[in-house]
Design a protein around this motif. Structure first.
Motif, short mmCIF file in Angstrom:
data_model
loop_
_atom_site.label_atom_id
_atom_site.label_comp_id
_atom_site.label_asym_id
_atom_site.label_seq_id
_atom_site.Cartn_x
_atom_site.Cartn_y
_atom_site.Cartn_z
N VAL A 156 0.85 -1.18 0.00
CA VAL A 156 0.00 0.00 0.00
C VAL A 156 0.89 1.24 0.00
O VAL A 156 1.86 1.32 0.77
CB VAL A 156 -0.93 0.01 1.24
CG1 VAL A 156 -1.77 1.27 1.26
CG2 VAL A 156 -1.83 -1.22 1.24
N ASP A 157 0.57 2.20 -0.84
CA ASP A 157 1.32 3.45 -0.91
C ASP A 157 0.85 4.37 0.21
O ASP A 157 -0.30 4.83 0.20
CB ASP A 157 1.09 4.11 -2.27
CG ASP A 157 1.92 5.39 -2.46
OD1 ASP A 157 2.47 5.89 -1.46
OD2 ASP A 157 1.99 5.88 -3.59
N PRO A 158 1.70 4.67 1.20
CA PRO A 158 1.25 5.50 2.34
C PRO A 158 0.91 6.93 1.94
O PRO A 158 0.22 7.62 2.69
CB PRO A 158 2.45 5.46 3.29
CG PRO A 158 3.62 5.14 2.44
CD PRO A 158 3.11 4.25 1.35
N ASP A 159 1.38 7.38 0.78
CA ASP A 159 1.12 8.75 0.36
C ASP A 159 -0.06 8.89 -0.59
O ASP A 159 -0.47 10.02 -0.88
CB ASP A 159 2.38 9.33 -0.31
CG ASP A 159 3.54 9.46 0.65
OD1 ASP A 159 3.30 9.86 1.81
OD2 ASP A 159 4.67 9.15 0.26
N ALA A 160 -0.60 7.78 -1.07
CA ALA A 160 -1.67 7.87 -2.07
C ALA A 160 -2.84 6.94 -1.81
O ALA A 160 -3.88 7.08 -2.47
CB ALA A 160 -1.10 7.58 -3.47
N GLU A 161 -2.71 5.99 -0.85
CA GLU A 161 -3.75 4.98 -0.68
C GLU A 161 -4.21 4.81 0.76
O GLU A 161 -4.99 3.90 1.06
CB GLU A 161 -3.27 3.63 -1.23
CG GLU A 161 -2.99 3.65 -2.73
CD GLU A 161 -2.53 2.31 -3.26
OE1 GLU A 161 -3.07 1.89 -4.31
OE2 GLU A 161 -1.65 1.68 -2.65
N ILE A 162 -3.78 5.68 1.65
CA ILE A 162 -4.15 5.58 3.07
C ILE A 162 -4.70 6.91 3.55
O ILE A 162 -4.10 7.97 3.30
CB ILE A 162 -2.96 5.16 3.95
CG1 ILE A 162 -2.51 3.73 3.61
CG2 ILE A 162 -3.32 5.25 5.43
CD1 ILE A 162 -1.25 3.30 4.34
N LEU A 163 -5.82 6.86 4.24
CA LEU A 163 -6.43 8.03 4.87
C LEU A 163 -6.64 7.74 6.34
O LEU A 163 -7.31 6.76 6.69
CB LEU A 163 -7.77 8.37 4.20
CG LEU A 163 -8.63 9.43 4.88
CD1 LEU A 163 -7.96 10.80 4.79
CD2 LEU A 163 -10.03 9.48 4.26
N VAL A 164 -6.05 8.54 7.22
CA VAL A 164 -6.33 8.43 8.65
C VAL A 164 -7.65 9.15 8.91
O VAL A 164 -7.84 10.29 8.48
CB VAL A 164 -5.19 9.06 9.48
CG1 VAL A 164 -5.50 8.96 10.98
CG2 VAL A 164 -3.86 8.37 9.16
N THR A 165 -8.58 8.49 9.59
CA THR A 165 -9.95 8.99 9.71
C THR A 165 -10.36 9.20 11.16
O THR A 165 -9.73 8.70 12.09
CB THR A 165 -10.93 8.00 9.06
OG1 THR A 165 -10.88 6.74 9.76
CG2 THR A 165 -10.59 7.77 7.60
#
Length: 387
Positions: free
Chosen positions: A78-87
């Motif tokens: 998973v790309d931490p800069d393009a595929e992860i959102l902290v919610t």
């Protein structure tokens, strides 16, 4: 006349339990002790001045830790800069994803028994929840099972997505690989999104295995993985979750999360990151072992109380047959039980279509040992004839 604010049955029972000073097995607050590194990381972050807005998708440290976790636990790159959102909680992730990817009038499949917040979230966006019942267990040790024919019969040209909660609240069902492969075939055939709520991913018992639909062939692009730290780190009040999605969807999802929440709490993000960095595999193994022991205690107490529990394979709730308790509805039964024993449970009807689940109650066993033991003693008074 102003519209009446609706309150969930879970919160209603929690408030009534607080009023009488009972033992709350209704709400999944998970009031066990948070891990030291998580607490220390948040406190250190506050003192270090991490008290302002973060990037809308979360701090880099946490996104990188989540990416490492996904690789370790799910073998997903998973790309931490393009595929992860902290919610702001897993609920915030579902809200942002539904705003970004669904339109009013769309239909979304929910599997029954379902988590009420999932249905309410969809309805709040004018999206239509379509309920597909799972097959009930044939014995207390059996699991709820997917009815593929019922799923296919529920599909219409307006079906846009399905929500898969595994391990499940309220029944602890864990979807098997074969079931998830069948769901994947349907999703790919009909071009559906799959919103997968995996908040209980580390609460898995016996020989059960948690599998994320995103890891199955052809599902990476269409699966929106939603999880968080509330349950695993016992910090439900921090409202800290995360979402993993293909980069083509994440921009729109992030926009709506920013619009509603701006960002997840800054210092808490540092605490969660430190937990992911410092807690090894033994922490997660012990977490499951501890809760499996708690499960055994509540199951035994419910049996002694004359209620038939359906033994969950995951999560930290038990659905129990309470048909012998007085009352025409599950809500009345739950209030009778609270009045007689001081133990709060949730009406099973909160997780079913109208007219269903009226003989079931849900009990949460993610409690401190003293509180859980107190609840078990109180429940056993039903079987002893003391009440």
């Amino acid at each position: 006349m102003a519209p009446r604010t609706m309150q969930s049955e879970i919160r209603a029972m929690t408030m009534e339990c607080d009023r009488i000073g009972g033992v709350n097995l209704a709400q999944g607050v998970c009031d066990t002790e948070p891990p030291g590194p998580v607490i220390e990381g948040a406190i250190e972050a506050i003192h270090a001045g991490h008290n302002i807005y973060t990037r809308l998708d979360g701090i880099a440290r946490l996104r990188q830790a989540i990416a490492a976790k996904m690789l370790r636990d799910r073998r997903m790159m998973v790309d931490p800069d393009a595929e992860i959102l902290v919610t702001s909680g897993a609920t915030g992730g579902l809200q942002a994803a539904s705003l970004a990817l669904l339109n009013p009038g769309d239909e979304v499949i929910l599997f029954e028994p379902f988590y009420g917040y999932h249905a309410s979230e969809l309805k709040s966006k004018r999206v239509v929840p379509v309920i597909v019942p799972l097959c009930a267990p044939v014995s207390p040790e059996a699991d709820w099972t997917l009815d593929l024919d019922a799923l296919r019969a529920a599909l219409t040209p307006r079906t846009r997505a399905m929500i898969v909660n595994t391990p499940s609240n309220p029944c602890g069902k864990i979807f098997t690989r074969a079931e998830l492969e069948a769901l994947s075939e349907v999703a790919m055939e009909y071009g559906l999104f799959v919103f997968t709520d995996e908040i209980y991913e580390h609460f898995v018992y016996g020989d059960a295995e948690h599998i994320s639909p995103a890891t199955l062939p052809g599902m990476r692009e269409r699966t929106i993985v939603i999880s968080g730290f509330s349950k695993t780190f016992s910090v439900t009040g921090w409202r800290l979750g995360y979402l993993v999605a293909d980069a083509k969807w994440l921009g729109a999802i992030s926009y709506f999360h920013d619009l509603t929440y701006v960002c997840a709490p800054s210092a808490f993000q540092h605490g969660a990151a430190q937990g992911l960095e410092q807690l090894g595999p033994e922490f997660y193994t012990q977490l499951a072992t501890d809760h499996e022991a708690k499960r055994a205690r509540i199951v035994a107490a419910l049996k002694d109380a004359g209620m038939k529990p359906y033994i969950p394979r995951g999560a930290y709730y038990v659905l129990a047959d309470a048909s012998q308790l007085p009352g025409e509805t599950a809500a009345i039964k739950a209030r009778w039980l609270l009045a007689k024993t001081g133990v709060a449970a949730v009406a099973g009807s909160a997780f079913f279509r109208a007219g269903h689940g009226e003989d079931l109650l849900r009990f949460c066993f993610a409690k401190k040992d003293d509180d859980l033991d107190d609840a078990c003693v109180r429940l056993r008074t039903l079987g002893s004839g003391s009440v």
